[in-house]
Design a protein around this motif. Structure first.
Motif, mmCIF file in Angstrom:
data_model
loop_
_atom_site.group_PDB
_atom_site.id
_atom_site.type_symbol
_atom_site.label_atom_id
_atom_site.label_comp_id
_atom_site.label_asym_id
_atom_site.label_seq_id
_atom_site.Cartn_x
_atom_site.Cartn_y
_atom_site.Cartn_z
ATOM 1 N N GLU A 22 0.851 -1.184 0.013
ATOM 2 C CA GLU A 22 -0.051 -0.051 -0.019
ATOM 3 C C GLU A 22 0.899 1.270 -0.063
ATOM 4 O O GLU A 22 0.664 2.045 -0.599
ATOM 5 C CB GLU A 22 -0.996 0.055 1.109
ATOM 6 N N ALA A 23 2.014 1.320 0.673
ATOM 7 C CA ALA A 23 2.946 2.257 0.638
ATOM 8 C C ALA A 23 3.692 2.599 -0.498
ATOM 9 O O ALA A 23 3.701 3.920 -0.960
ATOM 10 C CB ALA A 23 3.765 2.221 1.854
ATOM 11 N N ALA A 24 3.956 1.592 -1.080
ATOM 12 C CA ALA A 24 4.644 1.445 -2.410
ATOM 13 C C ALA A 24 3.637 2.009 -3.654
ATOM 14 O O ALA A 24 3.817 2.835 -4.342
ATOM 15 C CB ALA A 24 5.138 0.254 -2.729
ATOM 16 N N GLU A 25 2.458 1.547 -3.356
ATOM 17 C CA GLU A 25 1.490 2.218 -4.445
ATOM 18 C C GLU A 25 1.302 3.606 -4.141
ATOM 19 O O GLU A 25 1.044 4.399 -5.284
ATOM 20 C CB GLU A 25 0.145 1.333 -4.167
ATOM 21 N N ALA A 26 1.154 4.097 -3.022
ATOM 22 C CA ALA A 26 0.947 5.579 -2.784
ATOM 23 C C ALA A 26 2.031 6.453 -3.210
ATOM 24 O O ALA A 26 2.003 7.199 -4.161
ATOM 25 C CB ALA A 26 0.960 5.860 -1.344
ATOM 26 N N PHE A 35 2.973 0.493 -11.237
ATOM 27 C CA PHE A 35 4.077 -0.588 -11.090
ATOM 28 C C PHE A 35 3.432 -1.930 -10.541
ATOM 29 O O PHE A 35 2.445 -1.957 -10.284
ATOM 30 C CB PHE A 35 5.072 0.086 -10.003
ATOM 31 N N ASN A 36 4.373 -2.779 -10.888
ATOM 32 C CA ASN A 36 4.142 -4.241 -10.469
ATOM 33 C C ASN A 36 4.915 -4.090 -8.912
ATOM 34 O O ASN A 36 6.162 -3.809 -8.973
ATOM 35 C CB ASN A 36 4.701 -5.458 -11.224
ATOM 36 N N ARG A 51 -0.413 -5.702 -9.078
ATOM 37 C CA ARG A 51 -0.118 -5.059 -10.497
ATOM 38 C C ARG A 51 -1.222 -3.904 -10.759
ATOM 39 O O ARG A 51 -2.398 -4.142 -10.765
ATOM 40 C CB ARG A 51 -0.350 -6.122 -11.735
ATOM 41 N N MET A 52 -0.625 -2.583 -10.736
ATOM 42 C CA MET A 52 -1.205 -1.747 -10.680
ATOM 43 C C MET A 52 -1.899 -1.356 -12.214
ATOM 44 O O MET A 52 -1.113 -2.413 -13.407
ATOM 45 C CB MET A 52 -0.712 -0.276 -10.537
ATOM 46 N N VAL A 127 9.907 -4.037 -7.086
ATOM 47 C CA VAL A 127 8.974 -3.325 -7.769
ATOM 48 C C VAL A 127 9.757 -3.196 -9.386
ATOM 49 O O VAL A 127 10.997 -3.007 -9.463
ATOM 50 C CB VAL A 127 9.208 -1.821 -7.214
ATOM 51 N N SER A 128 8.860 -2.854 -10.183
ATOM 52 C CA SER A 128 9.255 -2.881 -11.758
ATOM 53 C C SER A 128 8.077 -2.262 -12.491
ATOM 54 O O SER A 128 7.125 -2.359 -12.108
ATOM 55 C CB SER A 128 9.613 -4.237 -12.235
ATOM 56 N N THR A 129 8.539 -1.432 -13.471
ATOM 57 C CA THR A 129 7.851 -0.794 -14.454
ATOM 58 C C THR A 129 8.614 0.442 -14.817
ATOM 59 O O THR A 129 8.957 0.809 -15.995
ATOM 60 C CB THR A 129 6.450 -0.691 -14.562
ATOM 61 N N GLY A 130 9.084 1.168 -13.850
ATOM 62 C CA GLY A 130 9.861 2.308 -14.238
ATOM 63 C C GLY A 130 11.350 2.300 -14.601
ATOM 64 O O GLY A 130 11.806 1.201 -14.826
ATOM 65 N N THR A 131 12.235 3.368 -14.331
ATOM 66 C CA THR A 131 13.374 2.997 -14.412
ATOM 67 C C THR A 131 13.867 2.326 -13.039
ATOM 68 O O THR A 131 13.403 2.281 -12.055
ATOM 69 C CB THR A 131 14.375 4.320 -14.426
#
Length: 158
Positions: A22-26, A35-36, A51-52, A127-131
């Motif tokens: 939840e904190a990572a999603e925020a 992100f995943n 998976r967002m 965490v993955s999807t961004g740089t």
């Protein structure tokens, strides 16, 4: 050497994994990127995954493998590319090829961070999807949420 045939193994709880996610999603929402987000326990098994909506589908396994690597080696995955030891994992380095170990699950890409409680690694977030830097920023938010909970509860079991 212990006289016992077993040893206690602290591990991340489902509640702590959800809190971290939840904190990572925020943090992801602050960055404006989906992100995943994967959390594994101290035995390297997947405990929680999010998976967002627009996160890259190809990053699902990468997020899980970042958590796997961070928990298994008890180091952030960014250490393999952003530290003085990084040369060991590059071509010609003594550990070059380590990314082929563990069925190819060992990853050198930043974004995996161990979760430590009382000096023991109890799990990790990947965490993955961004740089890699964005992935790590989002992962840190998850780790920090668990650290705040531990500090507030002063040693209660996760």
């Amino acid at each position: 050497m212990s006289n016992s045939p077993t040893r206690p193994l602290p591990t991340l709880s489902q509640a702590a994994a959800k809190l971290a996610s939840e904190a990572a999603e925020a943090k992801a929402r602050e960055l404006g990127i989906d992100f995943n987000i994967a959390l594994v326990d101290s035995t390297l098994h997947l405990l929680h995954f999010t998976r967002m909506p627009t996160a890259k589908l190809t990053s699902i396994s990468i997020a899980i493998d970042k958590a796997f690597t961070a928990a298994g080696h008890r180091l952030p995955t960014s250490n393999y590319t952003n530290s003085p030891a990084a040369k060991n994992f590059s071509p010609g380095g003594v550990a070059y090829g380590i990314h082929n170990s563990n069925g190819g699950r060992f990853t050198l890409i930043g974004g995996g961070i161990p979760v430590t409680v009382g000096g023991s690694v109890v799990g990790a977030i990947g965490v993955s999807t961004g740089t890699p830097a964005q992935d790590e920023e989002v992962a840190k938010a998850g780790v920090e949420a668990v650290e705040r909970w531990v500090k507030r509860s002063e040693g209660s079991k996760l």
